[in-house]
Design a protein around this motif. Structure first.
Motif, mmCIF file in Angstrom:
data_model
loop_
_atom_site.group_PDB
_atom_site.id
_atom_site.type_symbol
_atom_site.label_atom_id
_atom_site.label_comp_id
_atom_site.label_asym_id
_atom_site.label_seq_id
_atom_site.Cartn_x
_atom_site.Cartn_y
_atom_site.Cartn_z
ATOM 1 N N LEU A 35 6.945 6.819 -4.770
ATOM 2 C CA LEU A 35 5.848 5.943 -5.162
ATOM 3 C C LEU A 35 6.309 4.491 -5.159
ATOM 4 C CD1 LEU A 35 4.333 7.920 -8.174
ATOM 5 C CD2 LEU A 35 3.373 7.670 -5.872
ATOM 6 N N VAL A 90 3.838 1.198 -9.281
ATOM 7 C CA VAL A 90 3.188 2.424 -9.754
ATOM 8 C C VAL A 90 4.170 3.211 -10.619
ATOM 9 C CG1 VAL A 90 2.096 4.602 -9.058
ATOM 10 C CG2 VAL A 90 1.596 2.491 -7.790
ATOM 11 N N ARG A 91 5.422 3.305 -10.183
ATOM 12 C CA ARG A 91 6.450 3.996 -10.985
ATOM 13 C C ARG A 91 6.587 3.321 -12.351
ATOM 14 N NH1 ARG A 91 9.627 3.332 -6.391
ATOM 15 N NH2 ARG A 91 11.136 2.176 -7.624
ATOM 16 N N LEU A 103 4.315 1.533 -13.963
ATOM 17 C CA LEU A 103 3.117 1.804 -14.764
ATOM 18 C C LEU A 103 3.186 3.213 -15.351
ATOM 19 C CD1 LEU A 103 0.339 0.978 -15.851
ATOM 20 C CD2 LEU A 103 -0.638 1.797 -13.684
ATOM 21 N N LEU A 104 3.591 4.179 -14.554
ATOM 22 C CA LEU A 104 3.698 5.560 -15.034
ATOM 23 C C LEU A 104 4.768 5.704 -16.109
ATOM 24 C CD1 LEU A 104 3.255 7.375 -11.630
ATOM 25 C CD2 LEU A 104 1.617 7.338 -13.520
ATOM 26 N N LEU A 161 -6.724 6.166 -14.270
ATOM 27 C CA LEU A 161 -5.462 6.020 -13.563
ATOM 28 C C LEU A 161 -4.646 7.253 -13.939
ATOM 29 C CD1 LEU A 161 -4.762 2.233 -14.291
ATOM 30 C CD2 LEU A 161 -6.202 3.260 -12.521
ATOM 31 N N LEU A 181 -1.477 12.497 -9.216
ATOM 32 C CA LEU A 181 -1.679 11.568 -8.096
ATOM 33 C C LEU A 181 -1.852 12.271 -6.747
ATOM 34 C CD1 LEU A 181 0.599 8.514 -8.915
ATOM 35 C CD2 LEU A 181 -1.883 8.535 -8.653
ATOM 36 N N PHE A 207 -4.277 5.167 -6.281
ATOM 37 C CA PHE A 207 -3.564 5.232 -7.565
ATOM 38 C C PHE A 207 -4.505 5.477 -8.733
ATOM 39 C CE2 PHE A 207 -4.755 0.806 -7.300
ATOM 40 C CZ PHE A 207 -5.090 0.473 -8.609
ATOM 41 N N LEU A 265 -3.706 1.001 -3.364
ATOM 42 C CA LEU A 265 -2.598 0.061 -3.363
ATOM 43 C C LEU A 265 -2.027 0.034 -1.956
ATOM 44 C CD1 LEU A 265 -0.611 -1.455 -5.565
ATOM 45 C CD2 LEU A 265 0.936 0.304 -4.743
ATOM 46 N N ARG A 302 0.877 -0.274 0.157
ATOM 47 C CA ARG A 302 2.317 -0.093 -0.095
ATOM 48 C C ARG A 302 3.157 -1.237 0.471
ATOM 49 N NH1 ARG A 302 3.958 5.437 -1.189
ATOM 50 N NH2 ARG A 302 2.166 6.823 -1.169
ATOM 51 N N VAL A 360 -4.025 -4.666 -4.452
ATOM 52 C CA VAL A 360 -4.970 -3.640 -4.877
ATOM 53 C C VAL A 360 -6.313 -3.901 -4.200
ATOM 54 C CG1 VAL A 360 -6.220 -2.684 -6.855
ATOM 55 C CG2 VAL A 360 -3.804 -3.305 -7.082
ATOM 56 N N LEU A 389 -0.301 -4.818 -8.794
ATOM 57 C CA LEU A 389 -0.771 -3.865 -9.795
ATOM 58 C C LEU A 389 -0.746 -4.442 -11.208
ATOM 59 C CD1 LEU A 389 -1.905 -1.035 -10.074
ATOM 60 C CD2 LEU A 389 0.431 -0.189 -10.318
#
Length: 179
Positions: free
Chosen positions: A42, A46-47, A49-50, A63, A69, A95, A105, A107, A112, A136
Motif C-alpha cells: 500500500l 495509506v499505511r 492512516l491505517l 475508509l 481494502l 481507499f 488515490l 499511487r 486524491v 491523503l
C-alpha cells in the motif's frame, strides 16, 4: 502522517468511544492496525492512516480497515473510460468511499480523486472525475475531519454536528482543491 492529524484522530476516537453505542451508526474510528497487518504494497500515506486508524466511519465517509481494502478494489473495473484508469489500474487504489462512491488515490502522485455529485447520476455515469486533494493527509484533515466535509458530503448530519461541536467546521468550506 503529520503529528497533528494523528493526534486529532486519537482525540476524536476517544470522544466517540465515550458515546458508544449511540455513535456507532454514524461514526467510528478504530484503533490503529498493527504494522504486520498492514500490507507493505500500500502507498505510505495509506499505511500511515491505517496505523493511526484501521477503519474510519465518519458520516458519509467509509475508509475501511486494511483487511477490507481488497474487497473494494472492484470499483476499478467499472471506471468510466474518460478517467483512463482502465489503461493503468495498478496506478490507482480505492481507499474508501463517500456516499458509497469510490475515493481513489493516485499511487504515483499521492493525489486524491473522486466523482463530484451530479444531480443524482450514478458515479460511473458522471462526466467529472476531480482531483480533490494533493495528498491523503490534506484530504482526511480537510474533508473527513474538517470544514470540507460540508462541501462534498453533508452540512447537516450527525458527523457535521460532531465536527462543529469540536470546532472543526470553522474556516473555508472550499479550502481544498477546486472541484
Amino acid at each position: 502522517m503529520n503529528p497533528e492529524l494523528r493526534e486529532l484522530i486519537a482525540g476524536l476516537r476517544a470522544e466517540l468511544e465515550g458515546g458508544r453505542p449511540a455513535t456507532l451508526v454514524w461514526a467510528q474510528i478504530n484503533a490503529g492496525a498493527p504494522a504486520d497487518e498492514i500490507p507493505a504494497g500500500l502507498p505510505r500515506p495509506v499505511r500511515e492512516l491505517l496505523a493511526a486508524a484501521d477503519g474510519i466511519l465518519a458520516g458519509a465517509f467509509d475508509l475501511p480497515a486494511a483487511a477490507e481494502l481488497p474487497g473494494i478494489q472492484y470499483h476499478l473495473e467499472t471506471m468510466p473510460g474518460f478517467t483512463r484508469i482502465a489503461d493503468e489500474p495498478q496506478r490507482w487504489l480505492v481507499f474508501g468511499t463517500l456516499h458509497e462512491e469510490p475515493l481513489l488515490l493516485d499511487r504515483e502522485t499521492g493525489a486524491v480523486w473522486y466523482f463530484p455529485d451530479a444531480d443524482g447520476d450514478e458515479w460511473f455515469m458522471r462526466e467529472r472525475f476531480d482531483n480533490v486533494a494533493s495528498g491523503l493527509d490534506e484530504f482526511v484533515g480537510h474533508y473527513v475531519f474538517g470544514p470540507g466535509y460540508g462541501r462534498i458530503a453533508f452540512d447537516d448530519d450527525e458527523w457535521w454536528e460532531f465536527l462543529s461541536r469540536h470546532g472543526l467546521t470553522e474556516g473555508d468550506h472550499d479550502g481544498g482543491r477546486e472541484a
